[in-house]
Design a protein around this motif. Structure first.
Motif, PDB file in Angstrom:
ATOM      1  N   ALA A 278      11.801  11.826 -50.771  1.00  0.00           N
ATOM      2  CA  ALA A 278      10.562  11.591 -50.519  1.00  0.00           C
ATOM      3  C   ALA A 278       9.827  12.269 -49.138  1.00  0.00           C
ATOM      4  CB  ALA A 278      10.478  10.351 -50.845  1.00  0.00           C
ATOM      5  N   PHE A 279       8.705  13.078 -49.512  1.00  0.00           N
ATOM      6  CA  PHE A 279       7.940  12.883 -48.084  1.00  0.00           C
ATOM      7  C   PHE A 279       7.176  12.400 -47.710  1.00  0.00           C
ATOM      8  CE2 PHE A 279       6.507  16.930 -51.174  1.00  0.00           C
ATOM      9  CZ  PHE A 279       7.409  18.027 -50.650  1.00  0.00           C
ATOM     10  N   PRO A 280       7.291  11.805 -46.121  1.00  0.00           N
ATOM     11  CA  PRO A 280       6.930  10.994 -45.711  1.00  0.00           C
ATOM     12  C   PRO A 280       5.257  10.406 -45.958  1.00  0.00           C
ATOM     13  CG  PRO A 280       6.091  12.902 -43.903  1.00  0.00           C
ATOM     14  CD  PRO A 280       6.948  13.187 -45.294  1.00  0.00           C
ATOM     15  N   PRO A 281       4.988   9.631 -45.696  1.00  0.00           N
ATOM     16  CA  PRO A 281       3.864   8.129 -45.483  1.00  0.00           C
ATOM     17  C   PRO A 281       2.828   9.116 -44.439  1.00  0.00           C
ATOM     18  CG  PRO A 281       4.900   6.913 -45.186  1.00  0.00           C
ATOM     19  CD  PRO A 281       5.746   8.170 -44.524  1.00  0.00           C
ATOM     20  N   ALA A 282       1.330   9.829 -44.766  1.00  0.00           N
ATOM     21  CA  ALA A 282       0.491   9.574 -43.561  1.00  0.00           C
ATOM     22  C   ALA A 282       0.478   8.752 -42.176  1.00  0.00           C
ATOM     23  CB  ALA A 282      -0.753   9.569 -44.674  1.00  0.00           C
ATOM     24  N   TYR A 283       1.086   7.459 -42.556  1.00  0.00           N
ATOM     25  CA  TYR A 283       1.423   6.814 -41.352  1.00  0.00           C
ATOM     26  C   TYR A 283       1.946   5.520 -41.226  1.00  0.00           C
ATOM     27  CZ  TYR A 283      -3.311   4.993 -43.444  1.00  0.00           C
ATOM     28  OH  TYR A 283      -3.995   3.723 -43.966  1.00  0.00           O
ATOM     29  N   THR A 284       2.627   5.292 -41.232  1.00  0.00           N
ATOM     30  CA  THR A 284       3.312   4.429 -40.851  1.00  0.00           C
ATOM     31  C   THR A 284       2.323   2.900 -40.307  1.00  0.00           C
ATOM     32  OG1 THR A 284       4.818   4.212 -38.652  1.00  0.00           O
ATOM     33  CG2 THR A 284       5.807   4.984 -40.099  1.00  0.00           C
ATOM     34  N   VAL A 285       2.925   1.163 -40.959  1.00  0.00           N
ATOM     35  CA  VAL A 285       2.012   0.618 -40.489  1.00  0.00           C
ATOM     36  C   VAL A 285       2.895  -0.284 -39.864  1.00  0.00           C
ATOM     37  CG1 VAL A 285       0.498   0.759 -42.142  1.00  0.00           C
ATOM     38  CG2 VAL A 285       2.114  -0.374 -42.485  1.00  0.00           C
ATOM     39  N   ASP A 286       2.582  -1.972 -39.213  1.00  0.00           N
ATOM     40  CA  ASP A 286       3.332  -2.991 -39.146  1.00  0.00           C
ATOM     41  C   ASP A 286       2.798  -3.536 -39.414  1.00  0.00           C
ATOM     42  OD1 ASP A 286       0.607  -3.735 -38.433  1.00  0.00           O
ATOM     43  OD2 ASP A 286       0.792  -4.143 -36.401  1.00  0.00           O
ATOM     44  N   SER A 287       3.363  -4.731 -39.457  1.00  0.00           N
ATOM     45  CA  SER A 287       3.469  -5.718 -41.096  1.00  0.00           C
ATOM     46  C   SER A 287       2.378  -6.438 -40.795  1.00  0.00           C
ATOM     47  CB  SER A 287       4.564  -7.474 -40.102  1.00  0.00           C
ATOM     48  OG  SER A 287       4.194  -7.683 -39.058  1.00  0.00           O
ATOM     49  N   LYS A 288       1.261  -6.198 -40.445  1.00  0.00           N
ATOM     50  CA  LYS A 288       0.027  -6.896 -39.985  1.00  0.00           C
ATOM     51  C   LYS A 288      -1.200  -5.783 -41.047  1.00  0.00           C
ATOM     52  CE  LYS A 288       0.217 -10.299 -37.065  1.00  0.00           C
ATOM     53  NZ  LYS A 288      -1.231 -10.179 -35.663  1.00  0.00           N
ATOM     54  N   GLY A 289      -0.073  -4.557 -41.278  1.00  0.00           N
ATOM     55  CA  GLY A 289      -1.399  -3.055 -41.878  1.00  0.00           C
ATOM     56  C   GLY A 289      -1.813  -2.254 -41.189  1.00  0.00           C
ATOM     57  N   LYS A 290      -1.653  -2.350 -39.452  1.00  0.00           N
ATOM     58  CA  LYS A 290      -1.869  -2.048 -39.071  1.00  0.00           C
ATOM     59  C   LYS A 290      -1.705  -0.256 -38.935  1.00  0.00           C
ATOM     60  CE  LYS A 290      -3.428  -0.849 -33.435  1.00  0.00           C
ATOM     61  NZ  LYS A 290      -2.502  -1.591 -32.282  1.00  0.00           N
ATOM     62  N   PRO A 291      -2.626   0.891 -38.673  1.00  0.00           N
ATOM     63  CA  PRO A 291      -1.651   1.983 -39.055  1.00  0.00           C
ATOM     64  C   PRO A 291      -1.095   2.195 -37.221  1.00  0.00           C
ATOM     65  CG  PRO A 291      -3.970   2.176 -39.640  1.00  0.00           C
ATOM     66  CD  PRO A 291      -3.735   0.539 -38.830  1.00  0.00           C
ATOM     67  N   LEU A 292       0.378   2.721 -36.921  1.00  0.00           N
ATOM     68  CA  LEU A 292       1.157   3.395 -36.466  1.00  0.00           C
ATOM     69  C   LEU A 292       1.308   4.490 -35.607  1.00  0.00           C
ATOM     70  CD1 LEU A 292       4.182   0.119 -36.368  1.00  0.00           C
ATOM     71  CD2 LEU A 292       1.586   0.441 -35.112  1.00  0.00           C
ATOM     72  N   HIS A 293       1.826   5.587 -36.442  1.00  0.00           N
ATOM     73  CA  HIS A 293       2.059   6.541 -36.341  1.00  0.00           C
ATOM     74  C   HIS A 293       2.210   7.497 -37.327  1.00  0.00           C
ATOM     75  CE1 HIS A 293       4.488   6.018 -32.178  1.00  0.00           C
ATOM     76  NE2 HIS A 293       5.088   4.595 -32.808  1.00  0.00           N
ATOM     77  N   SER A 294       1.682   8.592 -37.273  1.00  0.00           N
ATOM     78  CA  SER A 294       1.396   9.759 -38.051  1.00  0.00           C
ATOM     79  C   SER A 294       2.605  10.288 -38.823  1.00  0.00           C
ATOM     80  CB  SER A 294       0.813  11.109 -37.518  1.00  0.00           C
ATOM     81  OG  SER A 294       1.017  12.043 -37.975  1.00  0.00           O
ATOM     82  N   TRP A 295       2.331  10.512 -39.966  1.00  0.00           N
ATOM     83  CA  TRP A 295       3.242  11.656 -40.224  1.00  0.00           C
ATOM     84  C   TRP A 295       4.551  13.046 -39.542  1.00  0.00           C
ATOM     85  CZ3 TRP A 295       2.847  17.498 -40.786  1.00  0.00           C
ATOM     86  CH2 TRP A 295       1.407  18.015 -40.928  1.00  0.00           C
ATOM     87  N   ARG A 296       3.537  13.834 -38.448  1.00  0.00           N
ATOM     88  CA  ARG A 296       3.298  14.368 -37.154  1.00  0.00           C
ATOM     89  C   ARG A 296       4.704  13.639 -36.340  1.00  0.00           C
ATOM     90  NH1 ARG A 296      -1.990  15.539 -38.185  1.00  0.00           N
ATOM     91  NH2 ARG A 296      -2.720  13.752 -37.139  1.00  0.00           N
ATOM     92  N   THR A 297       4.736  12.355 -36.477  1.00  0.00           N
ATOM     93  CA  THR A 297       5.794  11.658 -35.799  1.00  0.00           C
ATOM     94  C   THR A 297       7.123  12.404 -36.472  1.00  0.00           C
ATOM     95  OG1 THR A 297       4.446  11.142 -33.504  1.00  0.00           O
ATOM     96  CG2 THR A 297       6.112   9.426 -33.886  1.00  0.00           C
ATOM     97  N   LEU A 298       6.803  11.010 -37.577  1.00  0.00           N
ATOM     98  CA  LEU A 298       7.895  11.211 -38.701  1.00  0.00           C
ATOM     99  C   LEU A 298       8.761  12.161 -38.094  1.00  0.00           C
ATOM    100  CD1 LEU A 298       6.817   8.738 -40.973  1.00  0.00           C
ATOM    101  CD2 LEU A 298       7.595   7.825 -38.683  1.00  0.00           C
ATOM    102  N   ILE A 299       7.853  13.663 -38.078  1.00  0.00           N
ATOM    103  CA  ILE A 299       9.291  14.771 -38.729  1.00  0.00           C
ATOM    104  C   ILE A 299       9.293  15.526 -37.274  1.00  0.00           C
ATOM    105  CG2 ILE A 299       8.113  15.223 -41.023  1.00  0.00           C
ATOM    106  CD1 ILE A 299       6.717  17.506 -39.824  1.00  0.00           C
TER     107      ILE A 299
END
Length: 223
Positions: free
Chosen positions: A49-70
């Motif tokens: 699958a393509f990466p999500p736009a961003y990852t989130v923590d357990s509370k739903g706070k955005p953490l990291h961009s897809w630019r980091t994931l790739i």
């Protein structure tokens, strides 16, 4: 005197020189987008699958961009390993990594402040890159050559390269409405099939709107 003539000639010459360099810069920018496409597809090969736009923590706070994931697929494994994915992109633990901007994220036509990029994913529930979940290729029923993944935005819309910030449909369409352009006469976009194409400011807004969605079943006109 002579000095005045020299200054005048310099003033006339440098804008011409700059214009002469722009086609080469645009080509390099297009190559950046193609490298990003390869990285996105390499990521998909691994995770199905393509990466999500961003990852989130357990509370739903955005953490990291897809630019980091790739990053591992842009030959940036060491940089990737130096990032603490459990902490937000702007956490002090990630400050050193943030200062290292991969060359693939910098358009040579832009004189950006350190740490910023103008390459933004097209993000939305009905766009190629979904907000918090991976996107299967099979969901993109409009066709890979008719669906945008990443767009180049104007310098005023640049974002920190590690930040979970991207482009929604409104921002993608804004350059047709008098917004600042990334290049002379238009901007560039990256499609799911890996092609990078130039968008003229004069293109039909309906066509651009159709390219943003993954399953709108619209008729896409030539552009």
């Amino acid at each position: 005197g002579v000095l005045g003539i020299v200054v005048l000639l310099i003033g006339l010459f440098f804008p011409q020189l700059n214009r002469g360099r722009e086609p080469a810069r645009r080509t390099q920018c297009k190559n950046n987008l193609k490298n990003i496409a390869l990285a996105l597809h390499d990521y998909r090969d691994v995770y199905d699958a393509f990466p999500p736009a961003y990852t989130v923590d357990s509370k739903g706070k955005p953490l990291h961009s897809w630019r980091t994931l790739i990053l591992p697929y842009l030959d940036q494994m060491e940089l990737y390993k130096s990032i603490d994915l459990s902490k937000a992109w702007d956490d002090p633990a990630n400050a050193v990594a943030f200062k290292t901007v991969p060359s693939a994220y910098r358009c040579p036509s832009r004189d950006l402040p350190p740490g910023l990029t103008t390459y933004l994913a097209v993000v939305g529930t009905d766009c190629c890159i979904a907000p918090t979940r991976p996107r299967q290729l099979s969901e993109i029923t409009d066709g890979t050559s008719n669906t945008l993944m990443v767009v180049e935005v104007a310098q005023e819309n640049a974002v920190p390269w590690m930040a979970p910030q991207d482009a929604n449909q409104q921002l993608v369409l804004s350059f047709l409405n008098g917004g600042t352009l990334a290049h002379d006469g238009g901007t560039q976009g990256l499609f799911v099939d890996g092609s990078a194409r130039f968008f003229s400011r004069n293109m039909d807004p309906k066509t651009l709107r159709a390219l943003v969605t993954i399953a709108g079943d619209e008729v896409v006109n030539e552009f």
